[in-house]
Design a protein around this motif. Structure first.
Motif, PDB file in Angstrom:
ATOM      1  N   PRO A  76       1.133   5.943  -3.018  1.00 36.37           N
ATOM      2  CA  PRO A  76       2.081   5.269  -3.906  1.00 36.37           C
ATOM      3  C   PRO A  76       3.324   4.762  -3.174  1.00 36.37           C
ATOM      4  CG  PRO A  76       1.944   7.610  -4.443  1.00 36.37           C
ATOM      5  CD  PRO A  76       0.890   7.331  -3.433  1.00 36.37           C
ATOM      6  N   CYS A  77       3.736   5.449  -2.124  1.00 35.39           N
ATOM      7  CA  CYS A  77       4.912   4.989  -1.373  1.00 35.39           C
ATOM      8  C   CYS A  77       4.631   3.658  -0.678  1.00 35.39           C
ATOM      9  CB  CYS A  77       5.344   6.041  -0.352  1.00 35.39           C
ATOM     10  SG  CYS A  77       6.073   7.494  -1.120  1.00 35.39           S
ATOM     11  N   ILE A  78       3.478   3.560  -0.047  1.00 38.90           N
ATOM     12  CA  ILE A  78       3.110   2.305   0.614  1.00 38.90           C
ATOM     13  C   ILE A  78       2.954   1.200  -0.425  1.00 38.90           C
ATOM     14  CG2 ILE A  78       1.273   1.157   1.921  1.00 38.90           C
ATOM     15  CD1 ILE A  78       0.893   3.937   3.346  1.00 38.90           C
ATOM     16  N   SER A  79       2.332   1.515  -1.537  1.00 37.32           N
ATOM     17  CA  SER A  79       2.159   0.533  -2.610  1.00 37.32           C
ATOM     18  C   SER A  79       3.513   0.035  -3.113  1.00 37.32           C
ATOM     19  CB  SER A  79       1.358   1.158  -3.757  1.00 37.32           C
ATOM     20  OG  SER A  79       1.320   0.278  -4.862  1.00 37.32           O
ATOM     21  N   MET A  80       4.441   0.951  -3.360  1.00 35.21           N
ATOM     22  CA  MET A  80       5.766   0.549  -3.836  1.00 35.21           C
ATOM     23  C   MET A  80       6.488  -0.291  -2.791  1.00 35.21           C
ATOM     24  SD  MET A  80       7.251   3.783  -6.058  1.00 35.21           S
ATOM     25  CE  MET A  80       7.224   4.934  -4.690  1.00 35.21           C
ATOM     26  N   ALA A  81       6.391   0.118  -1.533  1.00 31.75           N
ATOM     27  CA  ALA A  81       7.062  -0.630  -0.463  1.00 31.75           C
ATOM     28  C   ALA A  81       6.530  -2.057  -0.384  1.00 31.75           C
ATOM     29  CB  ALA A  81       6.886   0.094   0.871  1.00 31.75           C
ATOM     30  N   LEU A  82       5.223  -2.216  -0.458  1.00 34.33           N
ATOM     31  CA  LEU A  82       4.629  -3.560  -0.400  1.00 34.33           C
ATOM     32  C   LEU A  82       5.045  -4.401  -1.601  1.00 34.33           C
ATOM     33  CD1 LEU A  82       1.049  -2.704   0.914  1.00 34.33           C
ATOM     34  CD2 LEU A  82       2.937  -3.798   2.179  1.00 34.33           C
ATOM     35  N   GLN A  83       5.056  -3.787  -2.780  1.00 42.61           N
ATOM     36  CA  GLN A  83       5.467  -4.528  -3.978  1.00 42.61           C
ATOM     37  C   GLN A  83       6.943  -4.924  -3.921  1.00 42.61           C
ATOM     38  OE1 GLN A  83       3.653  -3.136  -7.794  1.00 42.61           O
ATOM     39  NE2 GLN A  83       2.733  -1.589  -6.435  1.00 42.61           N
ATOM     40  N   ILE A  84       7.772  -4.065  -3.358  1.00 41.91           N
ATOM     41  CA  ILE A  84       9.194  -4.400  -3.180  1.00 41.91           C
ATOM     42  C   ILE A  84       9.332  -5.579  -2.235  1.00 41.91           C
ATOM     43  CG2 ILE A  84      11.390  -3.625  -2.214  1.00 41.91           C
ATOM     44  CD1 ILE A  84      10.546  -0.752  -3.180  1.00 41.91           C
ATOM     45  N   LEU A  85       8.613  -5.519  -1.109  1.00 40.98           N
ATOM     46  CA  LEU A  85       8.681  -6.618  -0.132  1.00 40.98           C
ATOM     47  C   LEU A  85       8.212  -7.943  -0.744  1.00 40.98           C
ATOM     48  CD1 LEU A  85       7.467  -4.816   3.116  1.00 40.98           C
ATOM     49  CD2 LEU A  85       9.778  -5.638   2.573  1.00 40.98           C
ATOM     50  N   MET A  86       7.149  -7.893  -1.524  1.00 40.07           N
ATOM     51  CA  MET A  86       6.667  -9.127  -2.174  1.00 40.07           C
ATOM     52  C   MET A  86       7.702  -9.653  -3.178  1.00 40.07           C
ATOM     53  SD  MET A  86       2.551  -8.622  -2.646  1.00 40.07           S
ATOM     54  CE  MET A  86       2.641  -7.143  -3.607  1.00 40.07           C
TER      55      MET A  86
END
Length: 149
Positions: free
Chosen positions: A133-143
């Motif tokens: 979930p941390c990687i998922s959140m980080a990627l969604q934030i970057l997008m």
């Protein structure tokens, strides 16, 4: 403040974030209690207060508890940052809750596995699951912010 709390995703994040911080406090308290029970103090002044300098020493289980606490800090603090920012990107409540719940449960299992010295791969599996979930959140934030960079 009332406006922020009305944000359901942010409120959900705050709920799990506070549970994680409380878990960190519990691990710290456990570490202190084990230190007292094992009479293994990191500081000479503490050892003197509890029986003498011979208790200014390390104990394997005290160190295990301390490492569990350090591991929490290394993983929960980034989650708190990512979760707060992610909450502001307008994600679906169901998806956000899943991110927060998975991280919380995985970190809870990780702590139990660490403190009880459960056999492999429980602790490493819990660690890995918590990273998803941390990687998922980080990627969604970057997008979400890429257009502004």
């Amino acid at each position: 403040m009332a406006t922020i709390i009305r944000n359901e995703v942010f409120s959900c994040f705050v709920f799990y974030g506070v549970l994680l911080v409380l878990k960190m406090y519990i691990i710290a308290i456990i570490t202190g209690q084990v230190r007292l029970r094992k009479k293994a103090f990191a500081n000479p002044e503490d050892a003197l207060r509890h029986g003498g300098l011979q208790f200014h020493r390390e104990d394997p289980y005290v160190e295990r508890c301390r490492r569990a606490h350090i591991n929490d800090m290394e993983n929960i603090l980034p989650f708190l940052f990512l979760g707060a920012i992610y909450s502001l990107t307008g994600p679906s409540l169901v998806v956000a809750r899943l991110h927060f719940l998975v991280f919380f449960l995985a970190r809870l299992l990780h702590s139990v596995a660490y403190l009880l010295a459960l056999k492999a791969p429980t602790r490493s599996l819990a660690y890995t699951v918590a990273q998803i979930p941390c990687i998922s959140m980080a990627l969604q934030i970057l997008m979400a912010v890429a257009a502004y960079a």
